[in-house]
Design a protein around this motif. Structure first.
Motif, PDB file in Angstrom:
ATOM      1  N   GLN A 236       0.855  -1.184   0.000  1.00 52.03           N
ATOM      2  CA  GLN A 236       0.000   0.000   0.000  1.00 52.03           C
ATOM      3  C   GLN A 236       0.888   1.230   0.000  1.00 52.03           C
ATOM      4  OE1 GLN A 236      -2.383   1.696   3.510  1.00 52.03           O
ATOM      5  NE2 GLN A 236      -3.977   0.680   2.309  1.00 52.03           N
ATOM      6  N   ILE A 237       0.592   2.142  -0.915  1.00 47.40           N
ATOM      7  CA  ILE A 237       1.347   3.385  -1.003  1.00 47.40           C
ATOM      8  C   ILE A 237       0.365   4.547  -0.913  1.00 47.40           C
ATOM      9  CG2 ILE A 237       2.880   4.810  -2.394  1.00 47.40           C
ATOM     10  CD1 ILE A 237       3.898   2.299  -3.743  1.00 47.40           C
ATOM     11  N   LYS A 238       0.668   5.498  -0.028  1.00 41.92           N
ATOM     12  CA  LYS A 238      -0.094   6.742   0.048  1.00 41.92           C
ATOM     13  C   LYS A 238       0.875   7.908  -0.100  1.00 41.92           C
ATOM     14  CE  LYS A 238      -4.045   5.285   2.855  1.00 41.92           C
ATOM     15  NZ  LYS A 238      -4.846   5.544   4.085  1.00 41.92           N
ATOM     16  N   GLY A 239       0.515   8.856  -0.959  1.00 42.03           N
ATOM     17  CA  GLY A 239       1.376  10.002  -1.175  1.00 42.03           C
ATOM     18  C   GLY A 239       0.580  11.247  -1.481  1.00 42.03           C
ATOM     19  N   ASP A 240       1.296  12.370  -1.624  1.00 41.98           N
ATOM     20  CA  ASP A 240       0.630  13.635  -1.909  1.00 41.98           C
ATOM     21  C   ASP A 240       0.718  14.014  -3.385  1.00 41.98           C
ATOM     22  OD1 ASP A 240       3.282  14.368  -2.182  1.00 41.98           O
ATOM     23  OD2 ASP A 240       3.297  15.785  -0.497  1.00 41.98           O
ATOM     24  N   GLY A 241       1.105  13.043  -4.234  1.00 40.73           N
ATOM     25  CA  GLY A 241       1.167  13.282  -5.665  1.00 40.73           C
ATOM     26  C   GLY A 241      -0.174  13.050  -6.341  1.00 40.73           C
ATOM     27  N   PRO A 242      -0.209  13.066  -7.673  1.00 42.04           N
ATOM     28  CA  PRO A 242      -1.459  12.830  -8.405  1.00 42.04           C
ATOM     29  C   PRO A 242      -2.096  11.480  -8.080  1.00 42.04           C
ATOM     30  CG  PRO A 242       0.218  13.733  -9.873  1.00 42.04           C
ATOM     31  CD  PRO A 242       0.901  13.421  -8.572  1.00 42.04           C
ATOM     32  N   VAL A 243      -1.280  10.457  -7.833  1.00 38.18           N
ATOM     33  CA  VAL A 243      -1.800   9.158  -7.391  1.00 38.18           C
ATOM     34  C   VAL A 243      -1.782   9.153  -5.868  1.00 38.18           C
ATOM     35  CG1 VAL A 243      -1.493   6.658  -7.439  1.00 38.18           C
ATOM     36  CG2 VAL A 243      -0.964   8.004  -9.469  1.00 38.18           C
ATOM     37  N   SER A 244      -2.960   9.333  -5.264  1.00 38.97           N
ATOM     38  CA  SER A 244      -3.016   9.470  -3.809  1.00 38.97           C
ATOM     39  C   SER A 244      -2.900   8.129  -3.094  1.00 38.97           C
ATOM     40  CB  SER A 244      -4.313  10.157  -3.393  1.00 38.97           C
ATOM     41  OG  SER A 244      -5.447   9.397  -3.800  1.00 38.97           O
ATOM     42  N   MET A 245      -3.300   7.050  -3.785  1.00 41.43           N
ATOM     43  CA  MET A 245      -3.213   5.715  -3.175  1.00 41.43           C
ATOM     44  C   MET A 245      -3.017   4.664  -4.256  1.00 41.43           C
ATOM     45  SD  MET A 245      -5.975   3.598  -0.811  1.00 41.43           S
ATOM     46  CE  MET A 245      -5.756   4.662   0.609  1.00 41.43           C
ATOM     47  N   LEU A 246      -2.197   3.677  -3.946  1.00 40.37           N
ATOM     48  CA  LEU A 246      -2.002   2.515  -4.810  1.00 40.37           C
ATOM     49  C   LEU A 246      -1.954   1.288  -3.919  1.00 40.37           C
ATOM     50  CD1 LEU A 246       0.357   2.112  -7.827  1.00 40.37           C
ATOM     51  CD2 LEU A 246       0.381   0.394  -6.022  1.00 40.37           C
ATOM     52  N   VAL A 247      -2.737   0.282  -4.257  1.00 41.63           N
ATOM     53  CA  VAL A 247      -2.796  -0.942  -3.458  1.00 41.63           C
ATOM     54  C   VAL A 247      -2.690  -2.154  -4.377  1.00 41.63           C
ATOM     55  CG1 VAL A 247      -4.140  -2.338  -1.845  1.00 41.63           C
ATOM     56  CG2 VAL A 247      -4.275   0.165  -1.726  1.00 41.63           C
ATOM     57  N   THR A 248      -1.806  -3.059  -4.062  1.00 42.95           N
ATOM     58  CA  THR A 248      -1.743  -4.361  -4.728  1.00 42.95           C
ATOM     59  C   THR A 248      -1.567  -5.424  -3.659  1.00 42.95           C
ATOM     60  OG1 THR A 248       0.664  -4.169  -5.016  1.00 42.95           O
ATOM     61  CG2 THR A 248      -0.707  -3.482  -6.858  1.00 42.95           C
ATOM     62  N   ASP A 249      -2.104  -6.590  -3.934  1.00 43.29           N
ATOM     63  CA  ASP A 249      -1.811  -7.702  -3.026  1.00 43.29           C
ATOM     64  C   ASP A 249      -1.858  -9.022  -3.771  1.00 43.29           C
ATOM     65  OD1 ASP A 249      -4.478  -8.685  -3.030  1.00 43.29           O
ATOM     66  OD2 ASP A 249      -5.008  -7.529  -1.260  1.00 43.29           O
ATOM     67  N   ALA A 250      -1.280 -10.019  -3.127  1.00 41.33           N
ATOM     68  CA  ALA A 250      -1.229 -11.368  -3.693  1.00 41.33           C
ATOM     69  C   ALA A 250      -1.326 -12.375  -2.571  1.00 41.33           C
ATOM     70  CB  ALA A 250       0.072 -11.575  -4.471  1.00 41.33           C
ATOM     71  N   THR A 251      -2.020 -13.474  -2.815  1.00 46.00           N
ATOM     72  CA  THR A 251      -2.107 -14.552  -1.833  1.00 46.00           C
ATOM     73  C   THR A 251      -1.004 -15.572  -2.096  1.00 46.00           C
ATOM     74  OG1 THR A 251      -3.553 -15.936  -3.197  1.00 46.00           O
ATOM     75  CG2 THR A 251      -4.612 -14.270  -1.799  1.00 46.00           C
ATOM     76  N   ASP A 252      -0.819 -16.479  -1.143  1.00 49.32           N
ATOM     77  CA  ASP A 252       0.202 -17.517  -1.318  1.00 49.32           C
ATOM     78  C   ASP A 252      -0.092 -18.417  -2.508  1.00 49.32           C
ATOM     79  OD1 ASP A 252      -1.074 -20.290   0.016  1.00 49.32           O
ATOM     80  OD2 ASP A 252      -1.920 -18.427   0.760  1.00 49.32           O
ATOM     81  N   SER A 253      -1.351 -18.465  -2.944  1.00 48.90           N
ATOM     82  CA  SER A 253      -1.696 -19.260  -4.133  1.00 48.90           C
ATOM     83  C   SER A 253      -1.543 -18.468  -5.425  1.00 48.90           C
ATOM     84  CB  SER A 253      -3.129 -19.785  -4.026  1.00 48.90           C
ATOM     85  OG  SER A 253      -4.049 -18.731  -3.861  1.00 48.90           O
ATOM     86  N   GLY A 254      -1.112 -17.209  -5.316  1.00 50.71           N
ATOM     87  CA  GLY A 254      -0.806 -16.420  -6.509  1.00 50.71           C
ATOM     88  C   GLY A 254      -1.927 -15.542  -7.022  1.00 50.71           C
ATOM     89  N   ASP A 255      -2.999 -15.355  -6.261  1.00 54.42           N
ATOM     90  CA  ASP A 255      -4.101 -14.499  -6.696  1.00 54.42           C
ATOM     91  C   ASP A 255      -3.701 -13.032  -6.551  1.00 54.42           C
ATOM     92  OD1 ASP A 255      -5.670 -16.701  -7.173  1.00 54.42           O
ATOM     93  OD2 ASP A 255      -6.646 -16.651  -5.223  1.00 54.42           O
ATOM     94  N   LEU A 256      -3.803 -12.294  -7.666  1.00 56.94           N
ATOM     95  CA  LEU A 256      -3.365 -10.899  -7.721  1.00 56.94           C
ATOM     96  C   LEU A 256      -4.532  -9.946  -7.897  1.00 56.94           C
ATOM     97  CD1 LEU A 256      -0.362 -11.241 -10.195  1.00 56.94           C
ATOM     98  CD2 LEU A 256      -0.171 -10.681  -7.771  1.00 56.94           C
TER      99      LEU A 256
END
Length: 309
Positions: free
Chosen positions: A84-104
């Motif tokens: 999870q990334i939060k910043g004060d730029g044009p992209v205020s939030m970015l979230v990615t995740d993956a499970t141990d089985s590889g679900d993205l």
């Protein structure tokens, strides 16, 4: 009889896609180096194209997906790895995740006042100043492990390396790739990790040389090689590290893996007071949109009343 929303766990209308060789682990014999080659294949386009993001944001998202795919493949237990990334730029939030089985899965949020046609070209420009958080979740019965650092570096790879060096005191080398082609988005990564010496013994000069040599060879990889579907994983790894007695492990699958469903969203809605639910109704229904898969779930006011009636 229709299934009530709090029991409806059907998968939404999203791609049912699996890439069998998405992550290929490898290690160097008699050297303190292990690595992973990540290639998302058609998953990159399937995930990124569901969002109406400018190309620069999608490219950053593809790199983030490749990064979490590499990280989750190193877990020795069942769980999930999220960025999870939060910043004060044009992209205020970015979230990615993956499970141990590889679900993205992935989503990014643009500020309302962001100029979509004139966005910065670097990850630092898009994200601005803020923080990066990596979280390892082993399930409801285990404590989550989370590390947080400031956004330091120009690229997402720079930021990730800074995280592992400062938060985990762990040497690593990371390159992330994402580009749009005539066939859609493609993404991948090459990651090297330095294995700690046994028993806490300081690394020998030979180990230092081996690590530096591996990083130098890894640095010769090109975007074209990483994203070339006709170049096999094993062939690319051998091309890069064949002179260092490389051993290739068993590939791991990656998949389209949004975990939303009507039951989960209905349970969230039903935590709201009755008056709030009444105000959410538009055109006879309440619509909740999953930010990860961009699917809208529609609930009538009567459906939400079924559980508490």
């Amino acid at each position: 009889m229709d299934t009530p929303p709090f029991l409806d766990t059907n998968r939404p209308d999203v791609p049912n896609m699996v890439v069998s060789g998405g992550v290929t682990p490898f290690y160097l014999e008699r050297s303190p180096v292990r690595g992973r080659l990540v290639r998302l294949g058609p998953l990159a386009d399937a995930i990124l194209s569901r969002h109406d993001n400018p190309d620069g944001v999608s490219q950053l998202g593809g790199e983030a997906l490749a990064l979490v795919a590499a990280m989750v493949s190193a877990l020795k237990f069942k769980g999930a790895f999220s960025l999870q990334i939060k910043g004060d730029g044009p992209v205020s939030m970015l979230v990615t995740d993956a499970t141990d089985s590889g679900d993205l899965r992935f989503f990014a949020r643009l500020r309302e006042d962001a100029d979509r046609d004139a966005l910065p070209e670097t990850a630092k420009g898009l994200l601005g100043d803020g923080y990066m958080a990596f979280t390892i979740d082993q399930g409801p019965d285990m404590d989550r492990h989370q590390g947080i650092v400031d956004l330091t570096g120009t690229t997402l790879a720079d930021m990730a390396v800074n995280y592992f060096q400062t938060s985990e005191q762990h040497d690593c080398w990371i390159r992330l790739f994402c580009a749009k082609s005539a066939d859609g988005w493609k993404a991948g990564a090459l990651v090297l990790e330095r294995i700690a010496a046994e028993g806490g013994i300081e690394a020998s000069e030979q180990d230092e040389d081996a690590w530096e040599t591996a990083c130098t060879l890894a640095g010769t990889v090109t975007e074209q090689e990483i994203l070339d579907p006709d170049l096999s994983n094993e062939r690319l790894i051998q091309r890069l590290f064949g002179t260092l007695d490389v051993r290739v492990g068993t590939p791991r699958a990656l998949a389209y893996g949004c975990r939303c469903n009507r039951a989960r969203l209905a349970s969230v809605l039903e935590t709201f007071p009755e008056d709030d639910l009444d105000h959410m109704v538009e055109n006879g229904a309440i619509t909740m949109n999953c930010e990860f898969c961009n699917v809208g779930f529609r609930f009538t006011r009567g459906e939400l009343g079924e559980r508490t009636a």
